[in-house]
Design an enzyme around this catalytic site. Sequence first.
Site, mmCIF file in Angstrom:
data_model
loop_
_atom_site.group_PDB
_atom_site.id
_atom_site.type_symbol
_atom_site.label_atom_id
_atom_site.label_comp_id
_atom_site.label_asym_id
_atom_site.label_seq_id
_atom_site.Cartn_x
_atom_site.Cartn_y
_atom_site.Cartn_z
ATOM 1 C CD GLU A 263 28.308 23.638 21.617
ATOM 2 O OE1 GLU A 263 27.606 22.668 21.936
ATOM 3 O OE2 GLU A 263 27.840 24.711 21.198
ATOM 4 C CG HIS B 131 23.743 26.585 24.149
ATOM 5 N ND1 HIS B 131 25.044 26.953 24.395
ATOM 6 C CD2 HIS B 131 23.804 25.473 23.380
ATOM 7 C CE1 HIS B 131 25.857 26.082 23.800
ATOM 8 N NE2 HIS B 131 25.133 25.165 23.184
ATOM 9 C CG HIS C 92 23.794 21.006 24.957
ATOM 10 N ND1 HIS C 92 25.116 20.792 25.287
ATOM 11 C CD2 HIS C 92 23.808 21.806 23.866
ATOM 12 C CE1 HIS C 92 25.876 21.441 24.427
ATOM 13 N NE2 HIS C 92 25.117 22.059 23.549
ATOM 14 C CD GLU C 93 20.598 22.927 21.775
ATOM 15 O OE1 GLU C 93 20.868 24.139 21.742
ATOM 16 O OE2 GLU C 93 21.350 22.060 21.288
#
Lengths: 403, 187, 129
Positions: free
Chosen positions: A230, A149, A145-146
């Site tokens: 998100e 980003h 997930h990071e």
Amino acid sequence: MWEQIQINKRNSILLLTGMALFLMALGYVLGSAIGGPKAGWLGIIIATAVWFILTIISFTSGDQILLASSRAVPVDANVHPQLFNVVEEMSIAAGLPKIPKIYIINDQAPNAFATGRSPQTASVAATAGLLARLNRDELQGVMAHEISHIVHRDILYVTLAGVMLGSIVLLSQTFLRGAYYSSLSNRRYSSGGRQSSGGQALFFVLAVVLSILAPLFAQLFYFALSRRREYLADAGAVRLTRYPEGLASALEKISSTGISMESANAVTAPMYIVNPFRGKNAARLLSTHPPVEERIRILRRMSQGISYRDYEESYRQVTNRSGIIPPSALKDEPAAPRTPSVPPAPPPNPFQVNRQIGDLMRKVNGFTFLPCSCGITMKIPPNFPAPKAQCPRCGQIHTLRSQ
Amino acid sequence: MTGTMWMWVLLAILVFLIVIVISIYNSLVRLRNQVDNAWSQIDVQLKRRHDLIPNLVETAKGYMKHERETFEKITEARSRAMGAKTVAEAAKAENALTGALSQFLLVVENYPELKANQNFLALQETLTSTENKIAYARQAYNDQVLFYNNKIQMFPSNLIAGMFGFTKRDFFEIEQPAQREAPKVSF
Amino acid sequence: MITLEMDGVEADYCLACRGIWLDSGELEQLLQDTERARRLLESFQPAQGLQEEPRPCPICRKKMEKVSVGPQSCLVTLDRCPKGHGLWFDRGELEIVLQLGRFDPEEKIPAFLGKMFTSPQTKDNSDNP
């Protein structure tokens, strides 16, 4: 995903322009309020200088400021080999040009964030509480997930916005305090009631109102843009790991822990994977993150495939809305999910979690771990005065590594 | 007058063609380098896995007295993989090694004492991670190969590829049928 | 002060004075039975008429309060952090307290703790640690 990257780049420029206009307006109003109409122009000049400095700072060291204000400590692979492995795996999967720098935050609450200016200069940070609670697949989900980003360039925008928002809050607080005291002294010492005072008073009221509203607006602007990000990072994470359940159960663990993060604040909160505040404080920041339950439901519905199209479909079924994924990404190749890599195990009990957090922070802080042959492990602080330590159980004397 | 004009036109066409040939040639070289680069990414991880295995076997042997067959399979697959010359050979041997190792990790579940050994746990984590890195690096490599192979088969770049000896590259194929199967897309 | 860990049990230990510090919650962890640990903790009484110097809490550096536990015949005095950071046991006190808690001596944890802190005979092995 190029649309999202474009949007983030565009937003970054908009943010900088908006910030410049806002600061100039503020400088003009404040200058006029304090020293009359001519000082308004001086205010604009000062504001431009402030903007210039801020922009340079947020580009060159914005990530460092955000990491330091979150009390994140850079670590090497010995502190947590698995974290390093997982970040490296996801960097390979995402095709990042460089493996991000890795930080650990001494905090009981599980959470994580990414920051940096570009994929070449990115950093990821995880709390000790996160590393103590998640299994390998879950940690992989969070790091994916990071890294998403980072790939989507969310980090640039969020880092810029974080520094800008932080400085607006700081500036307006300083001004409000200054205005309060100067209004006291004005009344007492200056010759009041002159011809310009009517206009000045009006400006003064305006300045105070602006100072109160500015941080609010800045916060709104910041939050309005972070929800979609998100969802997209979740979709990206699933594509990288090919295992939606890993992220889903990580989000479940993170959100079900009822501890607020001590090292997060209103400016850094939107960076985290899950809202770092619980209870009373949570409502205030409700809009920064989409509801976690919804994110989990979307992920758990993706049983057949892990492509962006599957995420879009699942998102539509759960929320009755559509169009979360940009059109270019919808044409990606379908792929099937993988099987879990760790056998199911009961979640660690609170004692084990505390023990692991303690050990992790000792490693971060440079403790030496000495396993003695009798079965005891001695954990010796870096400031231990003696060069040798005797095992209290079997009496063996161990030599500490001399630096 | 018209003759020189024609000559100029021909010259212009010739220059144009040369420019096109050069640009196609350069793009082919770039793609081939990208394939080589992607392969070296896999190669790093494969070498790491080869280095890891003796250590792993040594640590586990003491605990797993009755699994000699598993160890033999791993050691054999490792030496065959290390001797592989071409990508296709390597892919085949490495797949066998992956299979032997995943079978080994399944068997490990029956030895709780081994799973409590900190040294073994660290090795197991490194092995799991190396397997993942191989898988992700392979995806990137195969994407690059697909790109490159398409380019040297399509007109007009196939003409230049043929002239300068650009040859097709092998995919790093995987055997597991579950992963090859096209997923069902639900609507 | 160093930290000792064995089989998932952890305690902070002073090499100089052989005292033991337990963070709040660690006594419960040592006994692996929060109910009994709670009863033991509740039986602590503020100590009266003592001349011992107060110790500082190793976490917050506040002066710790003296508490006593056990029957009149063998009263043990401990130091407790007023902010609840944990308990300090002088040399040998932890064993007595665990006995006072009427824990079965056959039980793993008290027996183990006894083993963990038996006074050591010196054996220099510094050449190959």
